[in-house]
Design an enzyme around this catalytic site. Structure first.
Site, PDB file in Angstrom:
ATOM      1  N   HIS A   1     -11.171 -12.199  25.901  1.00 37.33           N
ATOM      2  CA  HIS A   1      -9.768 -12.546  25.706  1.00 37.33           C
ATOM      3  C   HIS A   1      -9.598 -13.991  25.226  1.00 37.33           C
ATOM      4  CE1 HIS A   1      -5.529 -11.861  25.922  1.00 37.33           C
ATOM      5  NE2 HIS A   1      -5.617 -10.815  26.726  1.00 37.33           N
TER       6      HIS A   1
ATOM      7  N   GLU B   1      -8.807  -8.505  20.352  1.00 35.36           N
ATOM      8  CA  GLU B   1      -9.554  -7.957  21.480  1.00 35.36           C
ATOM      9  C   GLU B   1     -10.122  -6.575  21.130  1.00 35.36           C
ATOM     10  OE1 GLU B   1      -6.827  -8.241  24.982  1.00 35.36           O
ATOM     11  OE2 GLU B   1      -5.566  -9.225  23.471  1.00 35.36           O
TER      12      GLU B   1
END
Length: 414
Positions: free
Chosen positions: A235, A379
């Site tokens: 992340h 992501e």
């Protein structure tokens, strides 16, 4: 349950803080006194100013004990000006430095400059740079059914489960760390059966590698003793301009995807797969984030920006081609160009919609306060809520199988 965590810094006196959980096992309160934090950081920084990383971090500010495990700041680097600093608390990338077009070292990820803020999930909650597990992104109502049995997960995002349970997920666990030379870091975690409601005891390893061509290469591997679900990601929040005082509207975005999965107002996919053609969701031709982020298109209005899963063209016939570029970012200001590769079917494009909003305005980060839309996340993932969408690629892992996921982020000058 009251759990005592211990923070110490080198040989300075130990400082304690208490995490209090209510009877539902959800994080209720963290007491982390500002005075204790200041004392800890002062003790950590005294006499260590000469040991700063290229990104300006002081490793002593991360040297502590949490969950009865040693926490450190690890530095990976190559001979071409790339430096990546990672803490084993949450497997988090704290800084990522690459040269800009003039050769200046430039930190391109958001985060904090001390472990106290990463660990304080009440006053400075974040998923900055984390290795997310057991399930990245959202699961509707925190429920899924596996082999006829329904599992209720921790609901930490309204009625939904986000990033494996948030403050009690893997992004706030301490990994066992092993650094191999200057360029490889292996982080291992054991998650017990029933943790945040997930079945199976899982042993998972995240491996970060800095390569000679200025690539941050990440692999996730896992095994289980009972059938479960797993969907890991990194992340990092990227701003390739190195200027974190402004929204990243001039950052040029590319996503190699003909389709995306529309979401409802709680960011849960509706189950549809729609074409990006003729919509502001279309990044097949690279364009600046600011060209479309203020569109009146319902999906962008719902999220106040981008927070959507894209169905990658690089994934076909049940297999992802991680030799092909699936997404990229580019800063005209610095000339820094980042290409992404993955074997996963999806990528979540997130434009930092919650930064600079509410309490976020008052949080000090390593670059100062962050405005809304200051960054972009890319992501790699199985699609959000895929355990409840049986026609989609499933995240199940059985005993005897090995989970493997790969993402790589290659930096160059354009």
């Amino acid at each position: 349950m009251i759990q005592l965590w211990e923070i110490s810094c080198n040989f300075t006196p130990k400082i304690y803080y208490i995490l209090i959980f209510n009877h539902m096992k959800s994080l209720k309160t963290i007491i982390l006194g500002a005075g204790l934090t200041a004392a800890m950081l002062s003790a950590c920084t005294q006499g260590n100013e000469g040991n700063l990383t290229v990104s300006g971090l002081n490793p002593a500010d991360f040297d502590t004990i949490i969950q009865e495990k040693k926490v450190e700041l690890f530095t990976l680097k190559n001979q071409n000006g790339m430096e990546v600093c990672i803490t084993n608390y949450g497997g988090r990338v704290v800084s990522l430095v690459v040269p800009d077009k003039d050769g200046n070292p430039t930190d391109v990820v958001l985060g904090y400059d001390n472990i106290a803020q990463y660990a304080d999930t009440l006053n400075s909650p974040s998923d900055y740079g984390s290795s997310v597990g057991r399930y990245a992104n959202r699961i509707k109502n925190g429920k899924f059914t596996l082999n006829g049995q329904e599992y209720q997960l921790k609901q930490n995002d309204g009625p939904n489960c986000l990033h494996g349970g948030g403050a009690t997920g893997w992004l706030h666990r301490v990994y066992d760390a092993e650094q191999v030379g200057d360029s490889i870091l292996k982080l291992t975690i054991v998650a017990e059966d029933g943790e945040n409601g997930f079945p199976g005891t899982v042993t998972a390893t995240t491996t970060y590698k800095v390569t000679a061509d200025n690539t941050l290469d990440i692999t996730w591997e896992a095994t289980t003793d009972k059938e479960t679900i797993i969907n890991q990601t990194n992340h990092n929040y990227y701003n390739l301009s190195g200027d974190f005082t402004k929204p990243a509207y001039d950052m040029v975005v590319y996503v190699n995807a003909d389709n995306f999965t529309p979401s409802d107002k709680l960011y849960i996919p509706t189950g549809e797969i729609k074409s990006v053609e003729g919509t502001p969701m279309d990044f097949r031709t690279p364009h600046a984030l600011g060209d479309s982020i203020h569109s009146q298109f319902d999906q962008i209005q719902n999220a106040t920006g981008y927070d959507h899963n894209y169905c990658l063209n690089t994934y076909k016939d049940g297999k992802g081609d991680d030799t092909q570029v699936c997404a990229s970012l580019y800063s005209p200001k610095t000339g820094i160009f980042m290409e992404m590769f993955t074997n996963e079917p999806g990528v979540q494009l997130y434009s930092g919609n919650f930064q600079g909003v509410g309490n976020e305005l008052n949080i000090k980060h390593k670059h100062g306060p962050y405005p809304k839309h200051v960054s972009v996340c890319l992501e790699s993932q199985k699609y959000p809520d895929s355990p409840n969408k049986k026609d989609w690629v499933q995240p199940t892992l059985k005993p005897g199988e090995k989970y493997f996921s790969h993402a790589a982020y290659k930096f160059s000058i354009k």
